[in-house]
Design a protein around this motif. Structure first.
Motif, PDB file in Angstrom:
ATOM      1  N   PRO A  33      -3.223   2.559  22.073  1.00 14.69           N
ATOM      2  CA  PRO A  33      -3.621   3.137  23.360  1.00 14.69           C
ATOM      3  C   PRO A  33      -2.391   3.612  24.127  1.00 14.69           C
ATOM      4  N   PRO A  34      -2.583   4.524  25.074  1.00 10.77           N
ATOM      5  CA  PRO A  34      -1.436   4.997  25.847  1.00 10.77           C
ATOM      6  C   PRO A  34      -0.793   3.857  26.624  1.00 10.77           C
ATOM      7  N   ILE A  39       0.021   6.091  31.628  1.00 14.79           N
ATOM      8  CA  ILE A  39      -1.158   6.079  32.501  1.00 14.79           C
ATOM      9  C   ILE A  39      -0.740   6.162  33.963  1.00 14.79           C
ATOM     10  N   ALA A  40       0.282   5.418  34.362  1.00 11.07           N
ATOM     11  CA  ALA A  40       0.753   5.440  35.755  1.00 11.07           C
ATOM     12  C   ALA A  40       1.302   6.814  36.123  1.00 11.07           C
ATOM     13  N   ASP A  41       2.042   7.438  35.215  1.00  8.81           N
ATOM     14  CA  ASP A  41       2.569   8.777  35.491  1.00  8.81           C
ATOM     15  C   ASP A  41       1.440   9.786  35.667  1.00  8.81           C
ATOM     16  N   GLN A  42       0.392   9.677  34.847  1.00 11.85           N
ATOM     17  CA  GLN A  42      -0.744  10.591  34.975  1.00 11.85           C
ATOM     18  C   GLN A  42      -1.472  10.361  36.293  1.00 11.85           C
ATOM     19  N   LEU A  48      -0.797  13.322  43.530  1.00 11.06           N
ATOM     20  CA  LEU A  48      -0.048  14.377  44.232  1.00 11.06           C
ATOM     21  C   LEU A  48      -0.839  15.675  44.283  1.00 11.06           C
ATOM     22  N   THR A  49      -1.509  16.010  43.197  1.00 12.22           N
ATOM     23  CA  THR A  49      -2.332  17.217  43.184  1.00 12.22           C
ATOM     24  C   THR A  49      -3.465  17.098  44.189  1.00 12.22           C
TER      25      THR A  49
END
Length: 90
Positions: A33-34, A39-42, A48-49
């Motif tokens: 799994p990632p 996951i935190a960066d995503q 922010l978006t």
């Protein structure tokens, strides 16, 4: 004397190749799994978006949103013409 059939050998090879490819694909998806950093960066990028979109919606097209902290938004007015200042006076 019986000779092996090349078509049968190719079919068996195709079945085993498909089986091993499926096992590898499942292991890559399920077994790895990632990481929590990915996951935190995503999630940070999504936040922010979302924040930029919310600021544009709140301020409107003629103002620039500026976030002072997580919950405080300030809308800065866009100037069409440049303002010349001399000794602090407009």
């Amino acid at each position: 004397m019986t000779r092996p059939n090349f078509t049968t050998a190719a079919a068996v090879l195709a079945v085993f190749s498909t089986f091993f490819w499926a096992q590898h694909d499942d292991a890559r998806e399920i077994g790895n799994p990632p990481s929590t950093k990915v996951i935190a960066d995503q999630e940070d990028a999504d936040a922010l978006t979302s924040r930029e979109w919310a600021g544009q919606q709140a301020c409107g097209p003629n103002k620039t949103p500026e976030w002072l902290d997580d919950k405080t938004l300030r809308c800065l007015r866009n100037l069409d013409d440049s303002v010349h200042m001399a000794k602090g006076q407009p």
